[in-house]
Design an enzyme around this catalytic site. Structure first.
Site, PDB file in Angstrom:
ATOM      1  N   CYS A   7       3.600  34.312 -15.730  1.00 50.39           N
ATOM      2  CA  CYS A   7       3.215  35.158 -16.859  1.00 50.39           C
ATOM      3  C   CYS A   7       4.452  35.598 -17.659  1.00 50.39           C
ATOM      4  O   CYS A   7       4.449  35.585 -18.878  1.00 50.39           O
ATOM      5  CB  CYS A   7       2.505  36.423 -16.382  1.00 50.39           C
ATOM      6  SG  CYS A   7       1.273  36.138 -15.115  1.00 50.39           S
ATOM      7  N   ASP A   8       5.501  36.023 -16.969  1.00 47.34           N
ATOM      8  CA  ASP A   8       6.600  36.724 -17.648  1.00 47.34           C
ATOM      9  C   ASP A   8       7.928  35.964 -17.664  1.00 47.34           C
ATOM     10  O   ASP A   8       8.865  36.378 -18.346  1.00 47.34           O
ATOM     11  CB  ASP A   8       6.840  38.089 -16.962  1.00 47.34           C
ATOM     12  CG  ASP A   8       5.596  38.968 -17.025  1.00 47.34           C
ATOM     13  OD1 ASP A   8       4.851  38.850 -18.018  1.00 47.34           O
ATOM     14  OD2 ASP A   8       5.367  39.753 -16.100  1.00 47.34           O
TER      15      ASP A   8
ATOM     16  N   CYS B 119       4.752  38.403 -11.654  1.00 44.50           N
ATOM     17  CA  CYS B 119       4.169  37.103 -12.007  1.00 44.50           C
ATOM     18  C   CYS B 119       5.142  36.294 -12.860  1.00 44.50           C
ATOM     19  O   CYS B 119       5.293  36.549 -14.057  1.00 44.50           O
ATOM     20  CB  CYS B 119       2.845  37.331 -12.746  1.00 44.50           C
ATOM     21  SG  CYS B 119       2.050  35.828 -13.311  1.00 44.50           S
TER      22      CYS B 119
HETATM   23  P1  FAD Z   1      -8.598  41.727 -11.526  1.00 46.24           P
HETATM   24  O1  FAD Z   1      -8.006  41.598 -12.861  1.00 46.24           O
HETATM   25  O2  FAD Z   1      -7.731  42.058 -10.360  1.00 46.24           O
HETATM   26  O3  FAD Z   1      -9.798  42.801 -11.618  1.00 46.24           O
HETATM   27  C1  FAD Z   1     -10.442  43.253 -10.478  1.00 46.24           C
HETATM   28  C2  FAD Z   1     -11.497  44.250 -10.891  1.00 46.24           C
HETATM   29  O4  FAD Z   1     -12.286  44.575  -9.743  1.00 46.24           O
HETATM   30  C3  FAD Z   1     -10.959  45.580 -11.420  1.00 46.24           C
HETATM   31  O5  FAD Z   1     -11.645  45.912 -12.598  1.00 46.24           O
HETATM   32  C4  FAD Z   1     -11.294  46.588 -10.315  1.00 46.24           C
HETATM   33  O6  FAD Z   1     -11.590  47.891 -10.825  1.00 46.24           O
HETATM   34  C5  FAD Z   1     -12.547  45.964  -9.742  1.00 46.24           C
HETATM   35  N1  FAD Z   1     -12.813  46.398  -8.362  1.00 46.24           N
HETATM   36  C6  FAD Z   1     -11.974  46.363  -7.292  1.00 46.24           C
HETATM   37  N2  FAD Z   1     -12.560  46.911  -6.221  1.00 46.24           N
HETATM   38  C7  FAD Z   1     -13.798  47.298  -6.627  1.00 46.24           C
HETATM   39  C8  FAD Z   1     -14.885  47.954  -5.982  1.00 46.24           C
HETATM   40  N3  FAD Z   1     -14.821  48.327  -4.699  1.00 46.24           N
HETATM   41  N4  FAD Z   1     -16.015  48.209  -6.711  1.00 46.24           N
HETATM   42  C9  FAD Z   1     -16.101  47.826  -8.005  1.00 46.24           C
HETATM   43  N5  FAD Z   1     -15.100  47.195  -8.662  1.00 46.24           N
HETATM   44  C10 FAD Z   1     -13.973  46.958  -7.976  1.00 46.24           C
HETATM   45  N6  FAD Z   1      -2.407  36.097 -15.937  1.00 46.24           N
HETATM   46  C11 FAD Z   1      -2.291  35.275 -17.010  1.00 46.24           C
HETATM   47  O7  FAD Z   1      -3.042  34.312 -17.126  1.00 46.24           O
HETATM   48  N7  FAD Z   1      -1.363  35.531 -18.003  1.00 46.24           N
HETATM   49  C12 FAD Z   1      -0.541  36.599 -17.963  1.00 46.24           C
HETATM   50  O8  FAD Z   1       0.298  36.785 -18.845  1.00 46.24           O
HETATM   51  C13 FAD Z   1      -0.650  37.486 -16.854  1.00 46.24           C
HETATM   52  N8  FAD Z   1       0.153  38.574 -16.766  1.00 46.24           N
HETATM   53  C14 FAD Z   1       0.051  39.394 -15.691  1.00 46.24           C
HETATM   54  C15 FAD Z   1       0.878  40.503 -15.627  1.00 46.24           C
HETATM   55  C16 FAD Z   1       0.778  41.375 -14.549  1.00 46.24           C
HETATM   56  C17 FAD Z   1       1.673  42.574 -14.509  1.00 46.24           C
HETATM   57  C18 FAD Z   1      -0.153  41.112 -13.498  1.00 46.24           C
HETATM   58  C19 FAD Z   1      -0.256  42.057 -12.327  1.00 46.24           C
HETATM   59  C20 FAD Z   1      -0.975  39.990 -13.550  1.00 46.24           C
HETATM   60  C21 FAD Z   1      -0.884  39.121 -14.643  1.00 46.24           C
HETATM   61  N9  FAD Z   1      -1.676  37.993 -14.738  1.00 46.24           N
HETATM   62  C22 FAD Z   1      -1.599  37.180 -15.845  1.00 46.24           C
HETATM   63  C23 FAD Z   1      -2.632  37.648 -13.668  1.00 46.24           C
HETATM   64  C24 FAD Z   1      -4.044  38.133 -14.068  1.00 46.24           C
HETATM   65  O9  FAD Z   1      -3.964  39.476 -14.455  1.00 46.24           O
HETATM   66  C25 FAD Z   1      -5.005  37.978 -12.900  1.00 46.24           C
HETATM   67  O10 FAD Z   1      -4.993  36.634 -12.449  1.00 46.24           O
HETATM   68  C26 FAD Z   1      -6.427  38.357 -13.338  1.00 46.24           C
HETATM   69  O11 FAD Z   1      -6.463  39.657 -13.868  1.00 46.24           O
HETATM   70  C27 FAD Z   1      -7.404  38.273 -12.177  1.00 46.24           C
HETATM   71  O12 FAD Z   1      -8.644  38.599 -12.694  1.00 46.24           O
HETATM   72  P2  FAD Z   1      -9.857  39.084 -11.791  1.00 46.24           P
HETATM   73  O13 FAD Z   1     -10.975  39.383 -12.741  1.00 46.24           O
HETATM   74  O14 FAD Z   1     -10.090  38.095 -10.710  1.00 46.24           O
HETATM   75  O15 FAD Z   1      -9.374  40.412 -11.054  1.00 46.24           O
END
Ligand code: FAD
Ligand code: NAP
Length: 320
Positions: A139-140, A136
Protein backbone atom coordinates in the site's frame (compact mmCIF):
# COMPACT_ATOMS: atom_id res chain seq x y z
CA UNK A 1 -33.98 -4.20 26.68
CA UNK A 2 -32.46 -5.73 23.55
CA UNK A 3 -34.81 -6.23 20.58
CA UNK A 4 -34.67 -9.40 18.45
CA UNK A 5 -34.32 -8.43 14.80
CA UNK A 6 -34.58 -10.97 11.97
CA UNK A 7 -33.44 -10.54 8.39
CA UNK A 8 -32.97 -12.94 5.51
CA UNK A 9 -29.33 -11.95 5.15
CA UNK A 10 -26.94 -10.23 7.56
CA UNK A 11 -23.45 -9.00 6.79
CA UNK A 12 -20.94 -8.44 9.60
CA UNK A 13 -18.38 -5.73 8.89
CA UNK A 14 -18.20 -2.33 7.18
CA UNK A 15 -14.87 -2.64 5.36
CA UNK A 16 -14.58 -3.15 1.58
CA UNK A 17 -15.64 -6.83 1.85
CA UNK A 18 -18.79 -6.04 3.86
CA UNK A 19 -19.83 -3.06 1.73
CA UNK A 20 -19.24 -4.87 -1.56
CA UNK A 21 -21.31 -7.82 -0.31
CA UNK A 22 -24.03 -5.31 0.66
CA UNK A 23 -24.02 -3.61 -2.75
CA UNK A 24 -24.38 -6.93 -4.59
CA UNK A 25 -26.99 -8.34 -2.18
CA UNK A 26 -29.08 -5.21 -2.23
CA UNK A 27 -28.98 -4.99 -6.03
CA UNK A 28 -30.30 -8.59 -5.99
CA UNK A 29 -33.20 -7.20 -3.94
CA UNK A 30 -32.28 -9.21 -0.85
CA UNK A 31 -32.54 -6.11 1.39
CA UNK A 32 -29.44 -7.00 3.47
CA UNK A 33 -28.67 -5.68 6.93
CA UNK A 34 -25.03 -4.67 7.41
CA UNK A 35 -23.76 -4.48 11.00
CA UNK A 36 -20.82 -2.09 11.06
CA UNK A 37 -18.87 -3.26 14.12
CA UNK A 38 -17.02 -0.82 16.35
CA UNK A 39 -14.37 -0.10 13.74
CA UNK A 40 -16.69 1.60 11.25
CA UNK A 41 -15.25 1.50 7.74
CA UNK A 42 -12.55 -0.98 8.71
CA UNK A 43 -8.79 -0.76 8.18
CA UNK A 44 -8.92 1.66 5.23
CA UNK A 45 -10.05 4.44 7.58
CA UNK A 46 -6.40 4.53 8.76
CA UNK A 47 -4.97 5.62 5.44
CA UNK A 48 -5.06 8.90 3.54
CA UNK A 49 -3.39 7.69 0.39
CA UNK A 50 -4.73 4.81 -1.65
CA UNK A 51 -3.14 4.66 -5.09
CA UNK A 52 -4.03 1.13 -6.14
CA UNK A 53 -7.83 1.22 -6.15
CA UNK A 54 -8.62 0.67 -9.84
CA UNK A 55 -10.50 3.52 -11.46
CA UNK A 56 -9.28 6.21 -9.09
CA UNK A 57 -6.51 7.87 -11.08
CA UNK A 58 -5.91 10.41 -8.34
CA UNK A 59 -4.95 9.25 -4.87
CA UNK A 60 -8.07 8.60 -2.79
CA UNK A 61 -8.32 8.65 1.00
CA UNK A 62 -9.65 5.59 2.83
CA UNK A 63 -12.45 7.66 4.34
CA UNK A 64 -13.60 8.89 0.91
CA UNK A 65 -13.50 5.43 -0.61
CA UNK A 66 -15.46 3.87 2.27
CA UNK A 67 -17.97 6.76 2.31
CA UNK A 68 -18.64 6.17 -1.37
CA UNK A 69 -19.18 2.44 -0.76
CA UNK A 70 -21.51 3.31 2.14
CA UNK A 71 -23.60 5.67 -0.02
CA UNK A 72 -23.75 3.11 -2.83
CA UNK A 73 -24.98 0.41 -0.42
CA UNK A 74 -27.66 2.76 0.97
CA UNK A 75 -28.76 3.71 -2.56
CA UNK A 76 -29.82 0.09 -3.19
CA UNK A 77 -31.58 -0.27 0.20
CA UNK A 78 -29.01 -1.87 2.46
CA UNK A 79 -29.92 -1.20 6.07
CA UNK A 80 -26.72 -0.16 7.86
CA UNK A 81 -26.87 -0.89 11.60
CA UNK A 82 -24.40 0.56 14.05
CA UNK A 83 -23.74 -2.33 16.44
CA UNK A 84 -20.96 -4.78 17.36
CA UNK A 85 -21.59 -8.51 17.69
CA UNK A 86 -20.33 -10.04 20.93
CA UNK A 87 -21.40 -13.67 20.55
CA UNK A 88 -22.90 -15.96 17.93
CA UNK A 89 -24.59 -19.36 17.71
CA UNK A 90 -24.26 -20.85 14.26
CA UNK A 91 -25.13 -24.48 14.98
CA UNK A 92 -28.88 -23.85 14.64
CA UNK A 93 -31.01 -22.04 12.08
CA UNK A 94 -31.75 -19.21 11.92
CA UNK A 95 -28.23 -18.08 12.83
CA UNK A 96 -28.20 -16.21 16.14
CA UNK A 97 -26.08 -13.18 17.03
CA UNK A 98 -25.97 -11.08 20.17
CA UNK A 99 -24.91 -7.49 19.64
CA UNK A 100 -24.00 -4.78 22.14
CA UNK A 101 -27.33 -3.08 21.35
CA UNK A 102 -29.68 -5.75 19.96
CA UNK A 103 -30.03 -9.43 19.08
CA UNK A 104 -30.09 -10.56 15.43
CA UNK A 105 -31.14 -13.71 13.57
CA UNK A 106 -30.65 -14.47 9.88
CA UNK A 107 -31.12 -17.23 7.30
CA UNK A 108 -27.80 -16.48 5.63
CA UNK A 109 -24.75 -14.78 7.09
CA UNK A 110 -21.72 -13.13 5.52
CA UNK A 111 -18.76 -12.67 7.87
CA UNK A 112 -16.48 -9.82 6.79
CA UNK A 113 -14.95 -8.93 10.15
CA UNK A 114 -11.42 -8.37 8.77
CA UNK A 115 -8.14 -8.43 10.63
CA UNK A 116 -5.97 -6.02 12.56
CA UNK A 117 -2.24 -5.56 12.05
CA UNK A 118 -0.18 -6.18 15.19
CA UNK A 119 1.91 -3.35 16.61
CA UNK A 120 5.04 -3.30 18.75
CA UNK A 121 3.39 -1.46 21.61
CA UNK A 122 5.33 1.82 21.35
CA UNK A 123 3.45 5.10 21.75
CA UNK A 124 5.55 6.60 18.95
CA UNK A 125 4.34 4.06 16.39
CA UNK A 126 0.81 5.43 16.84
CA UNK A 127 2.02 9.05 16.77
CA UNK A 128 3.60 8.42 13.34
CA UNK A 129 0.95 6.07 11.92
CA UNK A 130 0.41 7.25 8.32
CA UNK A 131 3.37 9.65 8.74
CA UNK A 132 6.16 7.15 8.25
CA UNK A 133 4.82 4.15 10.16
CA UNK A 134 3.02 1.65 7.97
CA UNK A 135 1.77 -1.91 8.21
CA UNK A 136 1.47 -2.47 4.47
CA UNK A 137 4.41 -2.22 2.04
CA UNK A 138 2.28 -2.87 -1.04
CA UNK A 139 0.00 0.00 0.00
CA UNK A 140 2.60 2.55 1.10
CA UNK A 141 5.99 1.40 -0.22
CA UNK A 142 5.82 3.57 -3.31
CA UNK A 143 5.94 6.72 -1.15
CA UNK A 144 9.48 5.74 -0.08
CA UNK A 145 11.06 5.52 -3.51
CA UNK A 146 14.88 5.96 -3.22
CA UNK A 147 14.61 6.48 0.55
CA UNK A 148 16.00 4.49 3.46
CA UNK A 149 13.44 2.49 5.48
CA UNK A 150 13.21 -0.12 8.24
CA UNK A 151 11.16 -3.33 8.32
CA UNK A 152 10.47 -5.15 11.62
CA UNK A 153 9.74 -8.89 11.84
CA UNK A 154 11.11 -12.27 10.84
CA UNK A 155 8.12 -14.09 9.34
CA UNK A 156 7.02 -14.52 5.74
CA UNK A 157 5.30 -11.14 5.69
CA UNK A 158 8.38 -9.22 6.86
CA UNK A 159 10.66 -10.93 4.33
CA UNK A 160 8.16 -10.56 1.47
CA UNK A 161 7.71 -6.88 2.32
CA UNK A 162 11.50 -6.41 2.44
CA UNK A 163 11.90 -8.06 -0.98
CA UNK A 164 9.06 -5.99 -2.41
CA UNK A 165 10.50 -2.72 -1.05
CA UNK A 166 13.98 -3.62 -2.31
CA UNK A 167 12.76 -3.00 -5.86
CA UNK A 168 12.51 0.74 -5.35
CA UNK A 169 13.74 2.02 -1.99
CA UNK A 170 17.39 2.97 -1.51
CA UNK A 171 18.16 0.71 1.46
CA UNK A 172 16.29 -1.40 4.01
CA UNK A 173 17.22 -2.07 7.64
CA UNK A 174 15.60 -5.36 8.60
CA UNK A 175 15.19 -5.53 12.37
CA UNK A 176 14.38 -8.91 13.92
CA UNK A 177 14.25 -9.85 17.58
CA UNK A 178 15.91 -13.28 17.19
CA UNK A 179 18.93 -14.62 15.30
CA UNK A 180 16.95 -16.74 12.86
CA UNK A 181 13.88 -16.27 10.75
CA UNK A 182 10.53 -17.97 10.84
CA UNK A 183 10.10 -17.26 7.11
CA UNK A 184 10.33 -19.97 4.45
CA UNK A 185 13.77 -20.97 3.08
CA UNK A 186 13.05 -19.79 -0.43
CA UNK A 187 12.33 -16.28 0.85
CA UNK A 188 15.44 -16.32 3.00
CA UNK A 189 17.61 -17.29 0.04
CA UNK A 190 16.19 -14.34 -1.93
CA UNK A 191 16.83 -12.13 1.08
CA UNK A 192 20.43 -13.36 1.27
CA UNK A 193 21.02 -12.09 -2.27
CA UNK A 194 19.72 -8.66 -1.31
CA UNK A 195 22.01 -8.65 1.74
CA UNK A 196 24.99 -9.50 -0.48
CA UNK A 197 24.01 -6.64 -2.79
CA UNK A 198 23.99 -4.40 0.34
CA UNK A 199 20.40 -3.44 -0.41
CA UNK A 200 19.33 -4.95 2.92
CA UNK A 201 21.16 -4.49 6.22
CA UNK A 202 20.33 -7.06 8.89
CA UNK A 203 19.93 -6.17 12.55
CA UNK A 204 19.42 -9.52 14.30
CA UNK A 205 18.66 -9.95 18.01
CA UNK A 206 17.45 -6.35 17.94
CA UNK A 207 14.26 -4.54 18.85
CA UNK A 208 13.11 -1.05 18.02
CA UNK A 209 12.99 0.89 21.27
CA UNK A 210 11.80 4.20 19.80
CA UNK A 211 10.60 5.79 16.57
CA UNK A 212 11.65 9.42 16.27
CA UNK A 213 10.61 12.26 13.99
CA UNK A 214 8.98 15.65 13.72
CA UNK A 215 5.84 17.22 12.26
CA UNK A 216 6.89 16.04 8.77
CA UNK A 217 7.06 12.40 9.89
CA UNK A 218 9.58 9.75 10.89
CA UNK A 219 13.29 10.56 10.58
CA UNK A 220 14.99 7.79 12.60
CA UNK A 221 14.67 4.78 14.89
CA UNK A 222 16.52 3.64 17.97
CA UNK A 223 17.37 -0.05 18.08
CA UNK A 224 18.61 -2.08 20.99
CA UNK A 225 20.57 -5.38 20.98
CA UNK A 226 18.68 -8.02 22.96
CA UNK A 227 21.70 -9.35 24.82
CA UNK A 228 22.50 -8.68 28.43
CA UNK A 229 26.18 -8.03 27.66
CA UNK A 230 25.62 -5.45 25.03
CA UNK A 231 22.76 -3.01 25.59
CA UNK A 232 24.12 -0.55 23.05
CA UNK A 233 21.48 1.70 21.46
CA UNK A 234 21.94 2.45 17.80
CA UNK A 235 20.29 5.34 15.96
CA UNK A 236 19.43 4.68 12.31
CA UNK A 237 18.19 7.41 9.97
CA UNK A 238 15.09 6.19 8.09
CA UNK A 239 12.04 7.88 6.56
CA UNK A 240 9.71 4.94 7.02
CA UNK A 241 9.14 1.99 9.35
CA UNK A 242 7.15 -1.02 8.17
CA UNK A 243 5.78 -3.04 11.09
CA UNK A 244 5.41 -6.59 9.71
CA UNK A 245 4.93 -8.68 12.83
CA UNK A 246 1.70 -10.36 11.78
CA UNK A 247 -2.04 -9.83 11.78
CA UNK A 248 -4.79 -10.88 14.13
CA UNK A 249 -7.95 -11.90 12.29
CA UNK A 250 -11.19 -10.89 14.04
CA UNK A 251 -12.42 -14.44 14.51
CA UNK A 252 -12.57 -14.99 18.26
CA UNK A 253 -16.40 -15.03 17.99
CA UNK A 254 -16.30 -18.07 15.73
CA UNK A 255 -13.85 -20.32 17.58
CA UNK A 256 -15.30 -23.86 17.94
CA UNK A 257 -18.15 -22.92 15.58
CA UNK A 258 -16.43 -22.65 12.21
CA UNK A 259 -13.40 -24.49 10.84
CA UNK A 260 -10.30 -22.30 10.93
CA UNK A 261 -6.63 -22.43 9.97
CA UNK A 262 -4.15 -20.30 11.91
CA UNK A 263 -7.19 -18.39 13.27
CA UNK A 264 -8.41 -17.46 9.76
CA UNK A 265 -11.85 -18.75 8.69
CA UNK A 266 -11.58 -21.62 6.21
CA UNK A 267 -13.64 -21.30 3.04
CA UNK A 268 -14.13 -23.78 0.19
CA UNK A 269 -12.25 -21.88 -2.58
CA UNK A 270 -12.06 -23.68 -5.92
CA UNK A 271 -13.48 -23.30 -9.38
CA UNK A 272 -16.93 -24.76 -8.87
CA UNK A 273 -18.74 -21.86 -7.22
CA UNK A 274 -19.58 -21.57 -3.53
CA UNK A 275 -16.04 -20.25 -3.12
CA UNK A 276 -16.82 -18.33 0.08
CA UNK A 277 -18.77 -21.00 1.96
CA UNK A 278 -17.48 -21.81 5.44
CA UNK A 279 -17.82 -25.16 7.21
CA UNK A 280 -21.52 -24.34 7.81
CA UNK A 281 -23.81 -24.07 4.76
CA UNK A 282 -25.46 -20.64 4.77
CA UNK A 283 -22.49 -18.99 6.50
CA UNK A 284 -20.08 -17.29 4.09
CA UNK A 285 -16.87 -15.39 4.77
CA UNK A 286 -15.04 -12.75 2.76
CA UNK A 287 -12.06 -10.42 2.93
CA UNK A 288 -9.11 -10.36 5.30
CA UNK A 289 -10.89 -12.61 7.81
CA UNK A 290 -10.20 -15.49 5.40
CA UNK A 291 -6.97 -14.29 3.83
CA UNK A 292 -3.49 -14.01 5.31
CA UNK A 293 -1.81 -13.67 1.92
CA UNK A 294 -3.25 -10.90 -0.27
CA UNK A 295 -4.89 -8.53 2.30
CA UNK A 296 -5.87 -5.79 -0.13
CA UNK A 297 -8.99 -3.65 -0.49
CA UNK A 298 -9.60 -4.95 -4.01
CA UNK A 299 -9.22 -8.64 -3.05
CA UNK A 300 -11.52 -8.09 -0.06
CA UNK A 301 -14.10 -6.41 -2.25
CA UNK A 302 -13.85 -9.19 -4.81
CA UNK A 303 -14.50 -11.86 -2.22
CA UNK A 304 -17.36 -9.76 -0.76
CA UNK A 305 -18.94 -9.89 -4.22
CA UNK A 306 -18.49 -13.69 -4.33
CA UNK A 307 -20.01 -14.08 -0.85
CA UNK A 308 -23.07 -12.08 -1.94
CA UNK A 309 -23.52 -14.25 -5.05
CA UNK A 310 -22.93 -17.47 -3.07
CA UNK A 311 -25.43 -16.46 -0.39
CA UNK A 312 -28.04 -15.50 -3.00
CA UNK A 313 -27.69 -18.97 -4.56
CA UNK A 314 -27.94 -20.53 -1.10
CA UNK A 315 -31.14 -18.62 -0.23
CA UNK A 316 -32.67 -19.62 -3.58
CA UNK A 317 -31.80 -23.26 -2.88
CA UNK A 318 -33.67 -23.23 0.44
CA UNK A 319 -36.57 -21.32 -1.15
CA UNK A 320 -36.42 -18.24 1.04
P1 FAD B 1 -11.62 -4.62 7.40
O1 FAD B 1 -11.32 -3.45 6.58
O2 FAD B 1 -10.63 -5.08 8.42
O3 FAD B 1 -13.04 -4.38 8.12
C1 FAD B 1 -13.51 -5.25 9.09
C2 FAD B 1 -14.85 -4.75 9.57
O4 FAD B 1 -15.42 -5.74 10.43
C3 FAD B 1 -14.81 -3.46 10.39
O5 FAD B 1 -15.80 -2.58 9.92
C4 FAD B 1 -15.14 -3.90 11.82
O6 FAD B 1 -15.86 -2.92 12.55
C5 FAD B 1 -16.03 -5.09 11.53
N1 FAD B 1 -16.08 -6.04 12.66
C6 FAD B 1 -15.05 -6.62 13.32
N2 FAD B 1 -15.50 -7.36 14.34
C7 FAD B 1 -16.86 -7.25 14.31
C8 FAD B 1 -17.90 -7.77 15.12
N3 FAD B 1 -17.66 -8.56 16.17
N4 FAD B 1 -19.20 -7.43 14.81
C9 FAD B 1 -19.46 -6.65 13.75
N5 FAD B 1 -18.51 -6.13 12.94
C10 FAD B 1 -17.23 -6.43 13.24
N6 FAD B 1 -5.32 -2.08 0.81
C11 FAD B 1 -5.24 -1.63 -0.46
O7 FAD B 1 -5.73 -2.29 -1.38
N7 FAD B 1 -4.65 -0.41 -0.75
C12 FAD B 1 -4.15 0.39 0.21
O8 FAD B 1 -3.60 1.45 -0.08
C13 FAD B 1 -4.23 -0.05 1.56
N8 FAD B 1 -3.74 0.71 2.56
C14 FAD B 1 -3.81 0.27 3.84
C15 FAD B 1 -3.30 1.07 4.85
C16 FAD B 1 -3.38 0.65 6.17
C17 FAD B 1 -2.84 1.54 7.24
C18 FAD B 1 -3.96 -0.62 6.49
C19 FAD B 1 -4.04 -1.07 7.92
C20 FAD B 1 -4.45 -1.44 5.48
C21 FAD B 1 -4.38 -1.01 4.15
N9 FAD B 1 -4.86 -1.78 3.11
C22 FAD B 1 -4.82 -1.32 1.81
C23 FAD B 1 -5.43 -3.12 3.37
C24 FAD B 1 -6.97 -3.02 3.41
O9 FAD B 1 -7.33 -1.98 4.28
C25 FAD B 1 -7.58 -4.33 3.88
O10 FAD B 1 -7.12 -5.39 3.05
C26 FAD B 1 -9.11 -4.25 3.81
O11 FAD B 1 -9.60 -3.17 4.55
C27 FAD B 1 -9.75 -5.53 4.33
O12 FAD B 1 -11.11 -5.36 4.19
P2 FAD B 1 -12.18 -6.21 5.00
O13 FAD B 1 -13.52 -5.68 4.60
O14 FAD B 1 -11.91 -7.66 4.80
O15 FAD B 1 -11.90 -5.94 6.54
P1 NAP C 1 4.28 -14.56 11.76
O1 NAP C 1 4.67 -15.78 10.99
O2 NAP C 1 3.51 -14.73 13.02
O3 NAP C 1 5.65 -13.79 12.06
C1 NAP C 1 5.64 -12.66 12.84
C2 NAP C 1 7.09 -12.22 13.03
O4 NAP C 1 7.09 -11.02 13.77
C3 NAP C 1 7.92 -13.26 13.76
O5 NAP C 1 9.22 -13.32 13.21
C4 NAP C 1 7.96 -12.71 15.17
O6 NAP C 1 9.18 -12.97 15.83
C5 NAP C 1 7.87 -11.22 14.94
N1 NAP C 1 7.19 -10.56 16.04
C6 NAP C 1 5.97 -10.84 16.58
N2 NAP C 1 5.68 -9.98 17.57
C7 NAP C 1 6.75 -9.15 17.68
C8 NAP C 1 7.05 -8.07 18.52
N3 NAP C 1 6.19 -7.64 19.46
N4 NAP C 1 8.23 -7.43 18.37
C9 NAP C 1 9.11 -7.83 17.41
N5 NAP C 1 8.88 -8.85 16.57
C10 NAP C 1 7.71 -9.51 16.71
O7 NAP C 1 3.43 -13.49 10.90
P2 NAP C 1 3.42 -13.26 9.32
O8 NAP C 1 4.79 -13.17 8.81
O9 NAP C 1 2.48 -12.12 9.08
O10 NAP C 1 2.74 -14.58 8.77
C11 NAP C 1 1.45 -14.97 9.27
C12 NAP C 1 1.00 -16.25 8.57
O11 NAP C 1 0.80 -15.95 7.20
C13 NAP C 1 2.08 -17.34 8.61
O12 NAP C 1 1.42 -18.58 8.70
C14 NAP C 1 2.79 -17.19 7.30
O13 NAP C 1 3.38 -18.38 6.83
C15 NAP C 1 1.64 -16.78 6.40
N6 NAP C 1 2.13 -16.00 5.24
C16 NAP C 1 2.40 -16.69 4.12
C17 NAP C 1 2.88 -16.03 3.00
C18 NAP C 1 3.21 -16.84 1.80
O14 NAP C 1 2.88 -18.00 1.78
N7 NAP C 1 3.85 -16.26 0.79
C19 NAP C 1 3.10 -14.65 3.04
C20 NAP C 1 2.82 -13.96 4.21
C21 NAP C 1 2.33 -14.66 5.32
P3 NAP C 1 9.56 -14.45 16.30
O15 NAP C 1 9.99 -15.16 15.05
O16 NAP C 1 10.67 -14.21 17.27
O17 NAP C 1 8.34 -15.02 16.93
Amino acid sequence: MKKIIHNKIIILGSGPAGYTAAIYSSRANLKPFLITGNNKGGQLMNTNEIENWPGDVNTVSGTDLINRMHRQALKFNTKVISDHIISVKLSEKPFFMIGEKNIYTSDALIIATGANPRFLGLESEHTFKGKGVSTCAICDGFFYKNKEVAVVGGGNTAIEETLYLSNFVHKIHLVHRRDHFRAEKILISRLTKKIEEKKVILHLNCTISEILGNSFGVDSILIKKNTYLNEKILKIMVSGVFISIGYTPNTSLFINQLDMKDNYIKILYGQHGNHTQTSIPGVFAAGDVTDHVYRQAITSSASGCMAALDSERYLNSINL
